[in-house]
Design an enzyme around this catalytic site. Structure first.
Site, PDB file in Angstrom:
ATOM      1  N   HIS A 256       0.837  -1.205   0.000  1.00  0.00           N
ATOM      2  CA  HIS A 256       0.000   0.000   0.000  1.00  0.00           C
ATOM      3  C   HIS A 256       0.880   1.267   0.000  1.00  0.00           C
ATOM      4  O   HIS A 256       0.560   2.247  -0.656  1.00  0.00           O
ATOM      5  CB  HIS A 256      -0.909  -0.033   1.233  1.00  0.00           C
ATOM      6  CG  HIS A 256      -1.985   1.005   1.262  1.00  0.00           C
ATOM      7  ND1 HIS A 256      -2.529   1.592   0.137  1.00  0.00           N
ATOM      8  CD2 HIS A 256      -2.646   1.570   2.314  1.00  0.00           C
ATOM      9  CE1 HIS A 256      -3.460   2.454   0.486  1.00  0.00           C
ATOM     10  NE2 HIS A 256      -3.540   2.479   1.795  1.00  0.00           N
TER      11      HIS A 256
ATOM     12  N   HIS B  76       1.927   4.956   8.704  1.00  0.00           N
ATOM     13  CA  HIS B  76       1.724   3.756   7.871  1.00  0.00           C
ATOM     14  C   HIS B  76       3.069   3.120   7.488  1.00  0.00           C
ATOM     15  O   HIS B  76       3.268   1.915   7.616  1.00  0.00           O
ATOM     16  CB  HIS B  76       1.008   4.129   6.562  1.00  0.00           C
ATOM     17  CG  HIS B  76      -0.483   4.031   6.613  1.00  0.00           C
ATOM     18  ND1 HIS B  76      -1.305   5.125   6.530  1.00  0.00           N
ATOM     19  CD2 HIS B  76      -1.308   2.962   6.701  1.00  0.00           C
ATOM     20  CE1 HIS B  76      -2.563   4.741   6.566  1.00  0.00           C
ATOM     21  NE2 HIS B  76      -2.602   3.433   6.671  1.00  0.00           N
TER      22      HIS B  76
HETATM   23 ZN    ZN Z   1      -6.265   1.124   4.286  1.00  0.00          ZN
END
Ligand code: ZN
Length: 214
Positions: free
Chosen positions: A58, A163
């Protein structure tokens, strides 16, 4: 007493979506009422709508894709942490928990869970997430999965690396949970992300099994 608590949100048209993402389409394309031989539906949605897992790909160009992730981390003991009054979850918050050093999975129940009940249910940018220093603390611990009760583990419009730090450390991220009915204790997590070839994440069904008291 029901043994399982469903912590997945209902996938439906009109559910809150991340700004800029296309909305969920779930509609009937064949219908018994219309004389078709069966009912049949079409689903179109962003992977990051509703309850889902983020795979390293991602945010990391050479990170693992969802179909390359080991399922082990998504099934097993999980500790639920209530952070009901925080606007951000910081490393100081995590340190103060005095977690057992072998803790592998953590889910954060915050005031975010109330957002799922709102009507109309629009995206709420002021959701609670983990700060960068909290992510660093997790990355340095034995924790391999973290989860949060809104659409991102990272606060909105936040330039931090939450993240990336987690994914770089191999920590699985479970987002879009509804933890409204979950107590602050240990459960067994059963979470199965869809097996999507080459994707950066996947929608998932996630449930908690109440641990048997010995
Ligand atoms: Zn997500």
């Amino acid at each position: 007493m029901n043994e399982f608590i469903d912590i997945s949100v209902l996938v439906r048209q009109g559910m809150p979506i991340w700004p800029g993402e296309s909305g969920v389409i779930l509609d009937r394309v064949k219908s018994l009422d219309a004389g078709d031989s069966s009912n049949s539906s079409r689903l179109s949605m962003s992977i990051h709508s509703g309850t889902h897992v983020d795979a390293p790909f991602h945010f990391l160009p050479s990170g693992k894709k969802i179909d390359e992730m080991d399922l082990d981390i998504f099934i097993g003991p999980v500790r639920i942490i209530h952070m009901l009054f925080q606007d951000r979850i910081t490393s100081a918050d995590l340190i103060s928990l005095n977690l057992p050093p072998d803790t592998r999975r953590l889910l954060f129940r915050t005031k975010n869970s109330d957002f799922w009940k709102q009507s109309p249910n629009t995206f709420q940018p002021d959701f609670v997430g983990l700060t960068e220093d909290a992510a660093e603390w997790v990355a340095d611990s034995a924790i391999e999965l973290v989860g949060i009760d809104y659409l991102s583990i990272q606060p909105y419009n936040d330039a931090s690396q939450t993240h990336c730090i987690l994914l770089q450390a191999g920590v699985a991220i479970l987002e879009g949970l509804d933890l409204t009915h979950v107590e602050e204790k240990e459960y067994d997590l059963i979470c199965l992300p869809l097996r999507l070839l080459g994707a950066e994440g996947a929608p998932a069904r996630a449930v908690l099994r109440k641990c048997q008291v010995p």
